[in-house]
Scaffold this motif. Sequence first.
Motif, PDB file in Angstrom:
ATOM      1  N   GLU A   6       0.985  -1.168  -0.042  1.00  0.00           N
ATOM      2  CA  GLU A   6       0.132   0.121   0.001  1.00  0.00           C
ATOM      3  C   GLU A   6       0.874   1.273  -0.008  1.00  0.00           C
ATOM      4  O   GLU A   6       2.045   1.135   0.528  1.00  0.00           O
ATOM      5  CB  GLU A   6      -1.044  -0.059   1.333  1.00  0.00           C
ATOM      6  N   SER A   7       0.418   2.250  -0.746  1.00  0.00           N
ATOM      7  CA  SER A   7       1.189   3.693  -0.575  1.00  0.00           C
ATOM      8  C   SER A   7       0.818   4.445   0.603  1.00  0.00           C
ATOM      9  O   SER A   7      -0.308   4.246   1.259  1.00  0.00           O
ATOM     10  CB  SER A   7       0.676   4.452  -1.862  1.00  0.00           C
ATOM     11  N   THR A   8       2.009   5.027   0.964  1.00  0.00           N
ATOM     12  CA  THR A   8       1.753   5.834   2.087  1.00  0.00           C
ATOM     13  C   THR A   8       1.396   7.540   1.897  1.00  0.00           C
ATOM     14  O   THR A   8       1.254   8.320   2.671  1.00  0.00           O
ATOM     15  CB  THR A   8       2.999   5.864   3.153  1.00  0.00           C
ATOM     16  N   GLU A   9       1.190   7.613   0.389  1.00  0.00           N
ATOM     17  CA  GLU A   9       0.857   8.958   0.079  1.00  0.00           C
ATOM     18  C   GLU A   9      -0.282   8.993  -0.707  1.00  0.00           C
ATOM     19  O   GLU A   9      -0.754   7.950  -1.157  1.00  0.00           O
ATOM     20  CB  GLU A   9       2.032   9.669  -0.615  1.00  0.00           C
ATOM     21  N   GLY A  10      -0.908  10.188  -1.005  1.00  0.00           N
ATOM     22  CA  GLY A  10      -1.921  10.408  -1.655  1.00  0.00           C
ATOM     23  C   GLY A  10      -1.700  10.800  -3.256  1.00  0.00           C
ATOM     24  O   GLY A  10      -0.360  10.568  -3.749  1.00  0.00           O
ATOM     25  N   ALA A  11      -2.632  11.245  -3.870  1.00  0.00           N
ATOM     26  CA  ALA A  11      -2.624  11.613  -5.366  1.00  0.00           C
ATOM     27  C   ALA A  11      -1.705  12.763  -5.636  1.00  0.00           C
ATOM     28  O   ALA A  11      -1.095  12.730  -6.600  1.00  0.00           O
ATOM     29  CB  ALA A  11      -3.919  11.601  -5.715  1.00  0.00           C
ATOM     30  N   VAL A  12      -1.720  13.846  -4.851  1.00  0.00           N
ATOM     31  CA  VAL A  12      -1.132  14.779  -5.329  1.00  0.00           C
ATOM     32  C   VAL A  12       0.436  14.447  -5.371  1.00  0.00           C
ATOM     33  O   VAL A  12       1.107  15.105  -6.522  1.00  0.00           O
ATOM     34  CB  VAL A  12      -1.101  16.134  -4.161  1.00  0.00           C
ATOM     35  N   PRO A  13       1.348  13.981  -4.517  1.00  0.00           N
ATOM     36  CA  PRO A  13       2.582  13.715  -4.564  1.00  0.00           C
ATOM     37  C   PRO A  13       2.973  12.925  -5.788  1.00  0.00           C
ATOM     38  O   PRO A  13       4.003  12.994  -6.637  1.00  0.00           O
ATOM     39  CB  PRO A  13       3.051  13.016  -3.547  1.00  0.00           C
ATOM     40  N   ALA A  14       2.063  11.931  -6.147  1.00  0.00           N
ATOM     41  CA  ALA A  14       2.163  10.988  -7.291  1.00  0.00           C
ATOM     42  C   ALA A  14       2.031  12.079  -8.606  1.00  0.00           C
ATOM     43  O   ALA A  14       2.720  11.822  -9.707  1.00  0.00           O
ATOM     44  CB  ALA A  14       1.117   9.990  -7.203  1.00  0.00           C
ATOM     45  N   LEU A  15       1.068  12.920  -8.721  1.00  0.00           N
ATOM     46  CA  LEU A  15       0.801  13.694  -9.801  1.00  0.00           C
ATOM     47  C   LEU A  15       1.980  14.663 -10.117  1.00  0.00           C
ATOM     48  O   LEU A  15       2.370  14.720 -11.161  1.00  0.00           O
ATOM     49  CB  LEU A  15      -0.467  14.522  -9.555  1.00  0.00           C
ATOM     50  N   ARG A  16       2.646  15.036  -8.995  1.00  0.00           N
ATOM     51  CA  ARG A  16       3.611  16.013  -9.239  1.00  0.00           C
ATOM     52  C   ARG A  16       4.951  15.080  -9.794  1.00  0.00           C
ATOM     53  O   ARG A  16       5.441  15.522 -10.805  1.00  0.00           O
ATOM     54  CB  ARG A  16       4.277  16.429  -7.781  1.00  0.00           C
ATOM     55  N   ARG A  17       4.963  13.674  -9.425  1.00  0.00           N
ATOM     56  CA  ARG A  17       6.013  12.876 -10.056  1.00  0.00           C
ATOM     57  C   ARG A  17       5.677  12.652 -11.572  1.00  0.00           C
ATOM     58  O   ARG A  17       6.550  12.642 -12.571  1.00  0.00           O
ATOM     59  CB  ARG A  17       6.245  11.482  -9.464  1.00  0.00           C
ATOM     60  N   ALA A  18       4.514  12.566 -11.948  1.00  0.00           N
ATOM     61  CA  ALA A  18       4.037  12.348 -13.319  1.00  0.00           C
ATOM     62  C   ALA A  18       4.186  13.437 -14.103  1.00  0.00           C
ATOM     63  O   ALA A  18       4.814  13.658 -15.208  1.00  0.00           O
ATOM     64  CB  ALA A  18       2.333  11.993 -13.357  1.00  0.00           C
ATOM     65  N   ALA A  19       3.945  14.831 -13.594  1.00  0.00           N
ATOM     66  CA  ALA A  19       4.157  15.962 -14.329  1.00  0.00           C
ATOM     67  C   ALA A  19       5.704  15.985 -14.463  1.00  0.00           C
ATOM     68  O   ALA A  19       6.353  16.566 -15.601  1.00  0.00           O
ATOM     69  CB  ALA A  19       3.982  17.246 -13.473  1.00  0.00           C
ATOM     70  N   ASN A  20       6.767  15.782 -13.506  1.00  0.00           N
ATOM     71  CA  ASN A  20       8.055  15.951 -13.796  1.00  0.00           C
ATOM     72  C   ASN A  20       8.385  14.682 -14.672  1.00  0.00           C
ATOM     73  O   ASN A  20       9.544  15.178 -15.441  1.00  0.00           O
ATOM     74  CB  ASN A  20       8.687  15.626 -12.283  1.00  0.00           C
ATOM     75  N   ALA A  21       7.998  13.738 -14.791  1.00  0.00           N
ATOM     76  CA  ALA A  21       8.205  12.634 -15.825  1.00  0.00           C
ATOM     77  C   ALA A  21       7.960  13.110 -17.080  1.00  0.00           C
ATOM     78  O   ALA A  21       8.558  12.976 -18.181  1.00  0.00           O
ATOM     79  CB  ALA A  21       7.327  11.433 -15.461  1.00  0.00           C
ATOM     80  N   LEU A  22       6.836  13.939 -17.505  1.00  0.00           N
ATOM     81  CA  LEU A  22       6.429  14.681 -18.516  1.00  0.00           C
ATOM     82  C   LEU A  22       7.416  15.542 -19.136  1.00  0.00           C
ATOM     83  O   LEU A  22       7.891  15.600 -19.913  1.00  0.00           O
ATOM     84  CB  LEU A  22       5.245  15.265 -18.347  1.00  0.00           C
ATOM     85  N   LEU A  23       7.982  16.358 -17.977  1.00  0.00           N
ATOM     86  CA  LEU A  23       9.090  17.515 -18.369  1.00  0.00           C
ATOM     87  C   LEU A  23      10.340  16.701 -18.817  1.00  0.00           C
ATOM     88  O   LEU A  23      11.010  17.171 -19.786  1.00  0.00           O
ATOM     89  CB  LEU A  23       9.591  18.185 -17.003  1.00  0.00           C
ATOM     90  N   THR A  24      10.813  15.522 -18.152  1.00  0.00           N
ATOM     91  CA  THR A  24      11.797  14.710 -18.347  1.00  0.00           C
ATOM     92  C   THR A  24      11.734  14.302 -19.919  1.00  0.00           C
ATOM     93  O   THR A  24      12.559  14.384 -20.694  1.00  0.00           O
ATOM     94  CB  THR A  24      12.038  13.591 -17.607  1.00  0.00           C
ATOM     95  N   ALA A  25      10.540  13.598 -20.129  1.00  0.00           N
ATOM     96  CA  ALA A  25      10.289  13.251 -21.706  1.00  0.00           C
ATOM     97  C   ALA A  25      10.304  14.075 -22.674  1.00  0.00           C
ATOM     98  O   ALA A  25      10.734  13.756 -23.668  1.00  0.00           O
ATOM     99  CB  ALA A  25       8.925  12.500 -21.487  1.00  0.00           C
ATOM    100  N   ALA A  26       9.746  15.322 -22.342  1.00  0.00           N
ATOM    101  CA  ALA A  26       9.737  16.447 -23.274  1.00  0.00           C
ATOM    102  C   ALA A  26      11.380  16.750 -23.676  1.00  0.00           C
ATOM    103  O   ALA A  26      11.734  17.286 -24.590  1.00  0.00           O
ATOM    104  CB  ALA A  26       9.099  17.373 -22.682  1.00  0.00           C
TER     105      ALA A  26
END
Length: 294
Positions: A242-262
């Motif tokens: 189980e994750s110990t964190e909610g959606a907001v930190p995960a969404l921030r990682r997804a946004a950073n992943a988009l930045l890296t991919a770009a």
Amino acid sequence: MRIGLLGTGPWAQMAHAPALSGLEELDFAGVWGRRPEAAKELAERHGVRAYDDVDELFGDVDAVAVALPPDVQARLAARAARAGCHLLLDKPLAPAVEQGRAVVEAVEEAGVASVVFFTARFQLEPEAWITEQARVPGWFTGRAQWLGAVFTSESPFATPWRREKGALWDVGPHALSVLLPVLGDVRRVTAAAYGPGDTAHVVLEHADGASSTLTLSLTAPPAAAGAAVELRGDSGVAVLPESTEGAVPALRRAANALLTAARDGRPHPCDARFGLRVTEILDEAQGLLNGDSA
């Protein structure tokens, strides 16, 4: 990178807008929504501009995050890609294969980056577990239960598209995002609708020979809601943490992943093409469910 947000509903308010507001390398530039009053309210809350014209937003930003129903997301994502915007998308990518394929084609023709937000793939403990299990040979079978209480509680997510599409399309993508990287692509699908409400059961045969079963529902009793994934194979039994964190930190990682991919031009494992593959599997399962209920 300047990023805009499409959508003003509960998910945009609870997750997307807070996530985009807290990133140092992304400039949260504005909000567009189908309800201009809601877009203005959300934009004012986060100190950004509200846009009445979505194409104007596309012209002012480098990327967009989408928090809209799947059919609306698919249409606007293709337009945004053609306008040169990188895409942070939600699951499912689209409610039909043709719409999902149109998004992928627009992304590839425009040469923009894309990331689809499958929550477990951007939470620290689950993603580390998925990566670890993908390296382990000899998995025999997998079992995923993704049970929500959206239709049995006062949930803000009992939205029209969820009532129409059900658990298969809402939580099914989460289960597939965990199982596919570990057990491999799917070559055969079986599905049946047994149980209360929108409960669906899906059986998958994976390309490497393993099988998996998915039990999906948004009609679970609140006390029974939750997600669990178990793998069994030559090395024993492994259980998704189980994750110990909610959606907001995960969404921030997804946004950073988009930045890296770009920046580096390398597709992310959860890009639009992976989202399309998930849509293809869901669509095949939906066809079987429709046949069962005919």
